[in-house]
Design a protein around this motif. Structure first.
Motif, PDB file in Angstrom:
ATOM      1  N   MET A   1     -36.372   4.741 -20.838  1.00 46.86           N
ATOM      2  CA  MET A   1     -35.036   4.607 -21.884  1.00 46.86           C
ATOM      3  C   MET A   1     -34.219   5.907 -21.190  1.00 46.86           C
ATOM      4  N   LYS A   2     -34.493   6.901 -22.190  1.00 43.61           N
ATOM      5  CA  LYS A   2     -33.701   8.109 -22.070  1.00 43.61           C
ATOM      6  C   LYS A   2     -33.591   8.581 -20.503  1.00 43.61           C
TER       7      LYS A   2
ATOM      8  N   THR B   1     -33.265   6.445 -17.760  1.00 40.56           N
ATOM      9  CA  THR B   1     -32.815   5.711 -17.672  1.00 40.56           C
ATOM     10  C   THR B   1     -30.645   5.883 -17.717  1.00 40.56           C
ATOM     11  N   VAL B   2     -30.460   6.816 -19.152  1.00 40.59           N
ATOM     12  CA  VAL B   2     -29.649   6.823 -19.451  1.00 40.59           C
ATOM     13  C   VAL B   2     -29.357   8.526 -18.127  1.00 40.59           C
ATOM     14  N   GLU B   3     -30.147   8.744 -18.235  1.00 41.81           N
ATOM     15  CA  GLU B   3     -29.624  10.519 -17.947  1.00 41.81           C
ATOM     16  C   GLU B   3     -28.996   9.646 -16.259  1.00 41.81           C
TER      17      GLU B   3
ATOM     18  N   VAL C   1     -25.984   6.328 -26.643  1.00 43.00           N
ATOM     19  CA  VAL C   1     -26.934   5.767 -27.026  1.00 43.00           C
ATOM     20  C   VAL C   1     -28.146   6.606 -26.628  1.00 43.00           C
ATOM     21  N   THR C   2     -27.649   8.287 -25.964  1.00 38.92           N
ATOM     22  CA  THR C   2     -29.262   9.178 -25.724  1.00 38.92           C
ATOM     23  C   THR C   2     -29.516   9.740 -27.355  1.00 38.92           C
TER      24      THR C   2
ATOM     25  N   ILE D   1     -22.372   7.233 -23.498  1.00 38.32           N
ATOM     26  CA  ILE D   1     -24.013   7.098 -22.915  1.00 38.32           C
ATOM     27  C   ILE D   1     -24.863   8.465 -23.959  1.00 38.32           C
TER      28      ILE D   1
ATOM     29  N   LEU E   1     -27.993   7.535 -15.118  1.00 41.78           N
ATOM     30  CA  LEU E   1     -26.747   7.137 -15.420  1.00 41.78           C
ATOM     31  C   LEU E   1     -25.519   7.636 -15.254  1.00 41.78           C
ATOM     32  N   ARG E   2     -25.690   8.397 -16.064  1.00 40.49           N
ATOM     33  CA  ARG E   2     -25.019   9.688 -16.347  1.00 40.49           C
ATOM     34  C   ARG E   2     -24.365  10.735 -15.330  1.00 40.49           C
TER      35      ARG E   2
END
Length: 444
Positions: free
Chosen positions: A409-410, A412-414, A440-441, A437, A416-417
């Motif tokens: 999950m982390k 994926t977020v990174e 969320v992280t 973001i 995206l950033r």
């Protein structure tokens, strides 16, 4: 010529000379662990020999006149290449210990039943497809090990082994045990693990001296009610079977100390289990239990296992009421037991737990769906307010993600950033997106 004991084990001696026959006083000889392939023809002339050990020497055959060693009490032939036994072996009337383990025996001669004084017989690790019925003549036999063979059945005449205390038949192809096993009133240890047992004979309850019963890795769906007659049973292991229920008579095993039924299909544990007052270790991990009986609180358990990745031997339980029966029950965070999603990877084993084997055979889709979507809710009952306020005052607890999922999950977020930062023409929204973001992280 006056030598009484000769130990030449674990050397590099390639041959025993024929002149060894002059050692007329020899009583104990050990030639184990040498590169020998045969024993000298004159060897049976050592008629005072009482103990002979020739383990692990690549022996391919015994002298045909081995029976001339009529004083022999112990014969160890483990880890050789023997494919048959000479008929004269039956002449060793004083033999008490015979070890033929880990050879290449395909057939056991009927004359084995003539060794009336035999107390220990090891035949493990061979290629035996059957045991001759004459083995039932060994009235003094204490230990019989026929594990790691290809046995599909045991002869009914095994009921003649009235002195037997240890019967080891692990890793064979047995589907049933003979009813005559109930005649073995002195039997203390019975190991039938890694076979193909589809049922356990009712006569097992007549083995009144049984202290250890190992049934691991078979095809059992039920245990007979007669098992409750085993008053001396101390250890019962039926892991990795297909048990769907346990008989309430299990409580009759008043000496039971360790009871393990891991990786089965149990949906409940009978409350009568509390009658086994000596029970200290109970392993029910990898089943389908929705709750535990309240009567467990009367036992002095030292370990109760509900999950493969359970870190503590004991858990904190709460008392609840079964909505269907109104029965008082015990529950905790690990109940109801649920299998994980099919196709879980090896690095997710803590989440898969002991139910991995069940998932592969699971036919109840609702069971899987219920496991994935399980949600626990905690509501605060204070002053009644409107529906929106009540929703705000409710805490929902979903199944805790595996650490590997959190990392994904982390990641994926990174990613995206990074994509957002690299995008052109979105400068006006960059700070707002990055802030979202970041929140969320941090939460992950």
């Amino acid at each position: 010529m006056q030598l009484v004991e000769l130990d030449l084990s674990r050397n590099d001696i390639p041959e025993i000379p024929e002149s060894i026959s002059f050692c007329k006083a020899l009583q104990v000889a050990d030639f184990s662990g040498n590169p020998l392939t045969r024993l000298p023809e004159s060897f049976p002339e050592l008629q005072n020999l009482t103990c002979l050990s020739v383990n692990d020497i690549s022996l391919q055959a015994l002298p045909e006149n081995i029976g001339n060693l009529y004083n022999l009490a112990s014969l160890e032939l483990r880890e050789n290449l023997l494919t048959y036994l000479p008929e004269s072996l039956a002449q060793l009337q004083r033999l008490e210990e015979l070890d033929l383990g880990n050879n290449e025996l395909y057939h056991l001669p009927e004359t084995i039943g003539a060794l009336f004084n035999l107390k220990d017989l090891w035949l493990d690790g061979n290629q035996l497809a059957e045991i001759p019925q004459e083995v039932g003549n060994l009235k003094n036999l204490l230990c019989l090990d026929v594990s790691e063979n290809k046995l599909e059945c045991l002869p009914e005449e095994i009921n003649g082994l009235t002195s037997l205390t240890d019967l080891l038949v692990s890793q064979n192809l047995l589907q049933v045990l003979p009813d005559g096993i109930g005649k073995l009133r002195k039997l203390s240890i019975l190991k039938v693990d890694q076979n193909k047992l589809i049922q356990l004979t009712d006569s097992i309850g007549d083995c009144e001296s049984l202290t250890e019963l190992v049934l691991t890795e078979n095809q059992l769906q039920i245990l007979p009610k007669s098992i409750g007659k085993l008053k001396k049973l101390n250890n019962l292991n039926a892991d990795r079977n297909k048990l769907t229920s346990l008989p309430k008579e299990i409580g009759g095993c008043c000496s039971l100390n360790v009871f393990s039924v891991r990786d089965n299909r149990l949906s409940r544990i009978p409350s009568e289990i509390s009658q086994a007052t000596e029970l200290h270790v109970l392993d029910v991990a990898g089943n389908r239990l929705t709750y535990l009986p309240l009567s467990l609180t009367t036992l002095k358990l030292k370990a109760l296992w509900l999950s493969d990745n359970q870190s503590q031997p004991l858990l904190t339980f709460q008392t609840d009421t079964d909505p269907e029966t109104g029965e008082k029950i015990l529950t905790c965070v690990l109940l109801p037991q649920m299998p994980s999603e099919p196709g879980c990877q090896a690095d997710n084993l803590p989440r898969c737990g002991a139910l991995e084997s069940l998932v592969n055979e699971m036919s109840d889709e609702a069971w899987n769906e219920r496991a994935v979507n399980r949600v626990s809710a905690i509501r605060f009952l204070e002053d009644e307010k409107d529906e929106e306020d009540n929703e705000m005052r409710t805490l929902l607890r979903r199944a805790t993600p595996h650490p590997g999922e959190l990392k994904n999950m982390k990641k994926t977020v990174e990613n995206l950033r990074n994509d957002m930062n690299a995008a052109k023409g979105l400068d006006s929204n960059k700070n707002e997106v990055n802030n979202a973001i970041d929140r969320v992280t941090t939460s992950v």
